[in-house]
Scaffold this active site. Structure first.
Site, PDB file in Angstrom:
ATOM      1  N   PRO A 140      10.865   4.505   6.738  1.00 55.04           N
ATOM      2  CA  PRO A 140      11.959   4.974   5.877  1.00 55.04           C
ATOM      3  C   PRO A 140      11.852   4.375   4.474  1.00 55.04           C
ATOM      4  CG  PRO A 140      12.826   3.881   7.852  1.00 55.04           C
ATOM      5  CD  PRO A 140      11.334   3.809   7.936  1.00 55.04           C
TER       6      PRO A 140
ATOM      7  N   SER B 115       8.026   0.297   2.669  1.00 50.94           N
ATOM      8  CA  SER B 115       7.390   1.612   2.559  1.00 50.94           C
ATOM      9  C   SER B 115       6.518   1.703   1.310  1.00 50.94           C
ATOM     10  CB  SER B 115       8.446   2.720   2.533  1.00 50.94           C
ATOM     11  OG  SER B 115       9.358   2.486   1.477  1.00 50.94           O
TER      12      SER B 115
ATOM     13  N   ASP C  74       5.183  -8.225   0.654  1.00 49.96           N
ATOM     14  CA  ASP C  74       4.978  -6.905   1.260  1.00 49.96           C
ATOM     15  C   ASP C  74       3.516  -6.480   1.202  1.00 49.96           C
ATOM     16  OD1 ASP C  74       7.727  -7.036   0.993  1.00 49.96           O
ATOM     17  OD2 ASP C  74       7.917  -4.892   0.595  1.00 49.96           O
TER      18      ASP C  74
ATOM     19  N   GLY D 121      12.670   2.785   0.969  1.00 50.38           N
ATOM     20  CA  GLY D 121      13.647   1.880   0.350  1.00 50.38           C
ATOM     21  C   GLY D 121      14.623   1.272   1.336  1.00 50.38           C
TER      22      GLY D 121
HETATM   23  O1  PMV Z   1      13.345  -4.016   0.452  1.00 51.20           O
HETATM   24  P1  PMV Z   1      11.928  -4.417   0.264  1.00 51.20           P
HETATM   25  O2  PMV Z   1      11.094  -4.136   1.471  1.00 51.20           O
HETATM   26  O3  PMV Z   1      11.327  -3.849  -0.999  1.00 51.20           O
HETATM   27  O4  PMV Z   1      11.899  -6.012   0.096  1.00 51.20           O
HETATM   28  C1  PMV Z   1      12.369  -6.628  -1.075  1.00 51.20           C
HETATM   29  C2  PMV Z   1      12.270  -8.104  -0.914  1.00 51.20           C
HETATM   30  C3  PMV Z   1      12.686  -8.926  -2.139  1.00 51.20           C
HETATM   31  O5  PMV Z   1      12.458 -10.293  -1.789  1.00 51.20           O
HETATM   32  C4  PMV Z   1      14.147  -8.747  -2.451  1.00 51.20           C
HETATM   33  C5  PMV Z   1      11.858  -8.583  -3.366  1.00 51.20           C
HETATM   34  C6  PMV Z   1      10.388  -8.967  -3.243  1.00 51.20           C
HETATM   35  O6  PMV Z   1       9.564  -8.320  -3.901  1.00 51.20           O
HETATM   36  O7  PMV Z   1      10.050  -9.934  -2.545  1.00 51.20           O
END
Ligand code: PMV
Length: 350
Positions: free
Chosen positions: A121, A128, A173, A123
């Site tokens: 999914p 993703s 990520d 965001g």
């Molecule tokens: O929601 P996601 O999967 O894009 O995770 C964001 C995680 C944060 O720590 C808020 C930002 C980051 O790039 O680490």
């Protein structure tokens, strides 16, 4: 670097959950992301006219096709069956991946037909965009005969994400999606963690919504003027330290974590969720799903990713179906699924 005849290349890369440390990692603290078997698959066919055409369909983007010559300049109006904000966001990540692939190929006019199919999914805290960027750069470079080393791929994918997020991105990520398994990530280092041989699977609850990562990250930045928020961020880093310790303890237990040890991981997830709530990034829907999972017997549950809406992750004890059922009847929850840890990161499909 070998330059074979350009040809179709297909790569897939996994999404991820945060076992601990989202948001805090943006401020230099430790985070423990873990790759999951929900993948984005990117097919790239080389084009000799230098243009780029992108088609995508996934869980939250029903369908769109965009054709363009220069990054961001569309040749024809996008054929879209999805909210335009989501399409714009998705396009920014694809553009950024294309720019990185062209740079790696040392060919500013390399053309691509790109098809994105994703089970992740958009965001919703499951990585993703990182999965699309990792698989996209891998397939686009291989389509022109260049195989990037994983370190370089992770690095380029991070740069691509970071460019889109105005520098507000961690390596969590993209590293996890490239390498697979769990990782310990801070401002300077990314290190893969030894996975226990008996890896628990997780249950995901999804509220059907998506949070705005940039806005949530800058919201936390604003609230850091409060000493209490600053110290909460540091405490989240401490919890990540405990989770990293968990992986080492699991290794000592011959890779088969005992019940007590699994309870420890659940406890860390619960504490982490409370701390993320305290810094203002949870949402009522996420809290409801977290509580539903806990009341159904999860060892622990937390939101994952930027928050504001999206997914929670629960560590089940015993019968997974009990937690799945509890989430299914939670009004805030739109979708429930079980995920296994992805031990392999980016994968060559063709
Ligand atoms: O929601 P996601 O999967 O894009 O995770 C964001 C995680 C944060 O720590 C808020 C930002 C980051 O790039 O680490």
């Amino acid at each position: 670097m070998t330059q074979d005849e350009p040809r179709r290349a297909v790569s897939s890369a996994p999404g991820k959950i945060y076992l601990s440390g989202e948001h805090a990692v943006v401020h230099g603290e430790l985070a423990i992301p873990c790759a999951i078997e929900r993948r984005a698959m990117v097919t790239v066919d080389p084009r000799d006219d230098g243009r780029v055409r992108v088609s995508a369909s996934d869980l939250s983007l029903s369908n769109f096709t965009v054709e363009y010559e220069q990054l961001g300049e569309t040749l024809e109006p996008p054929r879209v069956d999805a909210p335009s904000g989501l399409v714009k966001d998705a396009m920014r990540y694809v553009n950024s991946a294309v720019a990185q692939a062209r740079d790696a190929l040392n060919n500013e006019t390399a053309g691509f037909d790109i098809t994105v199919e994703s089970e992740i999914p958009l965001g919703a805290g499951l990585g993703s965009s990182a999965a699309v960027v990792v698989a996209g750069i891998d397939a686009a470079t291989r389509a022109y005969g260049v195989e990037l080393a994983k370190d370089e791929l992770a690095d380029r994918a991070y740069t691509a994400e970071s460019d889109v997020q105005n520098g507000n991105a961690s390596r969590a990520d993209t590293f996890c999606s490239t390498m697979g398994g769990a990782a310990s990530v801070n401002a300077f280092d990314c290190e893969q963690l030894q996975m226990p041989s008996e890896v628990p699977s997780f249950v995901i609850g999804y509220d059907g919504d998506s949070g705005d990562t940039g806005a949530l990250v800058s919201g936390v930045q604003d609230r850091m003027k409060h000493g209490s928020v600053k110290s909460t961020i540091r405490t989240i880093g401490d919890v990540s330290g405990e989770v990293r310790g968990w992986f080492r303890a699991a290794e000592v237990e011959d890779g088969q974590p005992s019940d007590e040890l699994l309870d420890e991981l659940g406890h860390s997830m619960d504490v982490n969720h409370g701390l993320l709530s305290a810094i203002g990034v949870s949402a009522r829907s996420l809290d409801e799903m977290v509580w539903a999972a806990r009341e159904a017997g999860a060892r622990g549950a937390k939101m994952t990713g930027a928050g504001g809406g999206g997914c929670i992750v629960a560590l089940p004890e015993g019968d997974v179906a009990t937690i799945e059922r509890a989430l299914e009847v939670t009004p805030a929850c739109e979708q429930v699924f079980q995920v296994d840890v992805a031990l392999t990161g980016v994968r060559v499909i063709e």
